[in-house]
Design a protein around this motif. Structure first.
Motif, mmCIF file in Angstrom:
data_model
loop_
_atom_site.group_PDB
_atom_site.id
_atom_site.type_symbol
_atom_site.label_atom_id
_atom_site.label_comp_id
_atom_site.label_asym_id
_atom_site.label_seq_id
_atom_site.Cartn_x
_atom_site.Cartn_y
_atom_site.Cartn_z
ATOM 1 N N VAL A 1 -21.703 54.022 -14.595
ATOM 2 C CA VAL A 1 -22.648 54.569 -15.570
ATOM 3 C C VAL A 1 -22.168 54.230 -16.982
ATOM 4 O O VAL A 1 -20.993 54.405 -17.316
ATOM 5 N N SER A 2 -23.063 53.757 -17.810
ATOM 6 C CA SER A 2 -22.715 53.429 -19.190
ATOM 7 C C SER A 2 -23.672 54.126 -20.138
ATOM 8 O O SER A 2 -24.820 54.420 -19.790
ATOM 9 N N GLY A 3 -23.180 54.403 -21.345
ATOM 10 C CA GLY A 3 -24.012 55.041 -22.350
ATOM 11 C C GLY A 3 -24.120 56.538 -22.199
ATOM 12 O O GLY A 3 -24.881 57.184 -22.947
ATOM 13 N N VAL A 4 -23.406 57.129 -21.260
ATOM 14 C CA VAL A 4 -23.445 58.571 -21.024
ATOM 15 C C VAL A 4 -22.011 59.084 -20.899
ATOM 16 O O VAL A 4 -21.232 58.556 -20.092
ATOM 17 N N HIS A 5 -21.657 60.092 -21.686
ATOM 18 C CA HIS A 5 -20.354 60.731 -21.516
ATOM 19 C C HIS A 5 -20.471 61.741 -20.379
ATOM 20 O O HIS A 5 -21.375 62.587 -20.372
ATOM 21 N N LEU A 6 -19.579 61.666 -19.423
ATOM 22 C CA LEU A 6 -19.623 62.512 -18.230
ATOM 23 C C LEU A 6 -18.551 63.586 -18.308
ATOM 24 O O LEU A 6 -17.376 63.295 -18.566
ATOM 25 N N VAL A 7 -18.954 64.809 -18.066
ATOM 26 C CA VAL A 7 -18.035 65.945 -17.980
ATOM 27 C C VAL A 7 -18.082 66.421 -16.528
ATOM 28 O O VAL A 7 -19.078 67.007 -16.096
ATOM 29 N N ALA A 8 -17.032 66.127 -15.776
ATOM 30 C CA ALA A 8 -17.029 66.422 -14.338
ATOM 31 C C ALA A 8 -16.200 67.667 -14.066
ATOM 32 O O ALA A 8 -15.058 67.781 -14.520
ATOM 33 N N ARG A 9 -16.772 68.580 -13.311
ATOM 34 C CA ARG A 9 -16.066 69.819 -12.961
ATOM 35 C C ARG A 9 -15.705 69.794 -11.481
ATOM 36 O O ARG A 9 -16.544 69.504 -10.626
ATOM 37 N N GLU B 1 -9.805 61.501 -7.833
ATOM 38 C CA GLU B 1 -9.021 60.281 -7.655
ATOM 39 C C GLU B 1 -9.863 59.063 -8.004
ATOM 40 O O GLU B 1 -11.086 59.089 -7.905
ATOM 41 N N PRO B 2 -9.219 57.968 -8.428
ATOM 42 C CA PRO B 2 -9.951 56.738 -8.773
ATOM 43 C C PRO B 2 -10.713 56.199 -7.564
ATOM 44 O O PRO B 2 -10.355 56.513 -6.427
ATOM 45 N N PRO B 3 -11.765 55.383 -7.829
ATOM 46 C CA PRO B 3 -12.222 54.935 -9.147
ATOM 47 C C PRO B 3 -13.028 56.000 -9.880
ATOM 48 O O PRO B 3 -13.787 56.739 -9.250
ATOM 49 N N LEU B 4 -12.818 56.070 -11.202
ATOM 50 C CA LEU B 4 -13.486 57.079 -12.008
ATOM 51 C C LEU B 4 -14.261 56.413 -13.142
ATOM 52 O O LEU B 4 -13.932 55.314 -13.566
ATOM 53 N N PRO B 5 -15.282 57.091 -13.643
ATOM 54 C CA PRO B 5 -15.996 56.575 -14.806
ATOM 55 C C PRO B 5 -15.049 56.441 -15.999
ATOM 56 O O PRO B 5 -14.110 57.242 -16.156
ATOM 57 N N ALA B 6 -15.293 55.471 -16.860
ATOM 58 C CA ALA B 6 -14.428 55.250 -18.014
ATOM 59 C C ALA B 6 -14.586 56.352 -19.056
ATOM 60 O O ALA B 6 -13.605 56.810 -19.649
ATOM 61 N N ASP B 7 -15.817 56.796 -19.281
ATOM 62 C CA ASP B 7 -16.104 57.799 -20.309
ATOM 63 C C ASP B 7 -16.226 59.162 -19.636
ATOM 64 O O ASP B 7 -17.321 59.633 -19.338
ATOM 65 N N LEU B 8 -15.072 59.788 -19.378
ATOM 66 C CA LEU B 8 -15.039 60.967 -18.507
ATOM 67 C C LEU B 8 -14.116 62.044 -19.060
ATOM 68 O O LEU B 8 -13.006 61.767 -19.512
ATOM 69 N N THR B 9 -14.592 63.296 -19.008
ATOM 70 C CA THR B 9 -13.766 64.485 -19.239
ATOM 71 C C THR B 9 -13.773 65.294 -17.954
ATOM 72 O O THR B 9 -14.835 65.503 -17.354
ATOM 73 N N VAL B 10 -12.601 65.741 -17.499
ATOM 74 C CA VAL B 10 -12.499 66.506 -16.258
ATOM 75 C C VAL B 10 -12.200 67.968 -16.571
ATOM 76 O O VAL B 10 -11.269 68.269 -17.331
ATOM 77 N N LEU B 11 -12.971 68.862 -15.997
ATOM 78 C CA LEU B 11 -12.736 70.302 -16.100
ATOM 79 C C LEU B 11 -12.283 70.801 -14.739
ATOM 80 O O LEU B 11 -13.033 70.714 -13.763
ATOM 81 N N LEU B 12 -11.068 71.323 -14.649
ATOM 82 C CA LEU B 12 -10.562 71.878 -13.393
ATOM 83 C C LEU B 12 -10.867 73.368 -13.365
ATOM 84 O O LEU B 12 -10.169 74.178 -13.987
ATOM 85 N N GLU B 13 -11.917 73.722 -12.655
ATOM 86 C CA GLU B 13 -12.375 75.110 -12.592
ATOM 87 C C GLU B 13 -12.886 75.414 -11.186
ATOM 88 O O GLU B 13 -13.366 74.530 -10.485
ATOM 89 N N ARG B 14 -12.768 76.660 -10.806
ATOM 90 C CA ARG B 14 -13.256 77.121 -9.499
ATOM 91 C C ARG B 14 -14.260 78.253 -9.716
ATOM 92 O O ARG B 14 -14.018 79.159 -10.528
ATOM 93 N N GLY B 15 -15.393 78.212 -9.014
ATOM 94 C CA GLY B 15 -16.384 79.271 -9.110
ATOM 95 C C GLY B 15 -15.919 80.535 -8.405
ATOM 96 O O GLY B 15 -14.853 80.548 -7.799
ATOM 97 N N PRO B 16 -16.687 81.616 -8.481
ATOM 98 C CA PRO B 16 -18.039 81.680 -9.061
ATOM 99 C C PRO B 16 -18.028 81.627 -10.589
ATOM 100 O O PRO B 16 -17.036 81.971 -11.226
#
Length: 245
Positions: free
Chosen positions: A146-154, A160-175
């Motif tokens: 994906v290009s042109g979109v900043h991704l925030v993944a929770r 683990e790779p492969p991962l998007p280049a423009d990525l922020t990772v949030l380590l969180e558990r619900g609820p």
């Protein structure tokens, strides 16, 4: 004593295990996949790790004299659900699939339903520039191009790779809470939400926030349960089918 095996890892699986563990006539074992380092353990006996496919599960059902098998896995856990159906058929073990109901759109929702993560990834550049991905760490590779979109993944565990280049990772558990989700959308300037149709209340607040903000949501449809498997939608219904409610 009836031995009931729950293929779990979900909130509903833990709730069912707690109810069954309180029954003196029942031995309950919950099986967890082992993909989370510190899972929330259910009541009763617990085993962690795979069975070795449908044949391995069938062998375990025979060895442990399982009376009923309950598939309470995530709605998108297609492989284990298919293995459960095959193993139950091979051993003539009664099988129930415990599936929380799908989410239903309400006025104000801007949902775009797709059939796969790949289809969701292809749609993103047309809908937003900062997307919150709540599809799980194992599917992030589908968004790598994906290009042109900043991704925030929770996710609960680091992806683990492969991962998007423009990525922020949030380590969180619900609820998750409504106020907490509002803060995430605000802090990361989210203008697009991507989710699987997991159903349930624990992760639904993100949909409410997207609705409040008038944001589009890309929702991946859940797969159907294997053919011929009886589906129940909550713990009470499962207990009723087991003759315990």
């Amino acid at each position: 004593m009836k031995h009931i095996l729950i293929l779990g890892g979900t909130t509903e699986g833990r709730q069912l295990a707690a109810a069954l563990a309180a029954e003196p006539s029942v031995r309950v074992t919950s099986s967890l996949a082992g993909r989370v380092a510190e899972p929330r353990l259910p009541a009763g006996e617990v085993r962690v790790g795979g069975f070795g496919g449908a044949a391995g599960l069938a062998a375990w059902l025979r060895e442990q004299q399982v009376h009923t098998l309950i598939d309470a896995t995530h709605p998108f856990a297609q492989v284990i659900s298919r293995n459960a159906a095959e193993a139950a058929a091979a051993t003539h073990t009664p099988l129930l699939a415990l599936r929380r109901p799908s989410w239903v759109p309400v006025p104000g929702d801007r949902w775009h339903s797709v059939d796969s993560l790949a289809a969701a990834a292809a749609l993103l550049p047309r809908l937003g520039r900062r997307a919150l991905l709540t599809t799980g760490r194992l599917g992030l590779s589908e968004f790598a191009q994906v290009s042109g979109v900043h991704l925030v993944a929770r996710s609960v565990e680091p992806p683990e790779p492969p991962l998007p280049a423009d990525l922020t990772v949030l380590l969180e558990r619900g609820p998750f809470t409504l106020d907490g989700e509002r803060a995430v959308f605000r802090e990361h300037r989210i203008d697009l939400l991507v989710s699987k149709d997991s159903g349930g209340a624990a992760t639904a607040p993100k949909l409410a926030v997207a609705r409040e903000l008038g944001l589009p949501v890309v929702l991946v449809r859940r797969p159907d349960a294997p053919t011929g498997v009886q589906v129940v939608t909550d713990v009470s219904e499962a207990l009723g089918e087991l003759g315990l409610w």
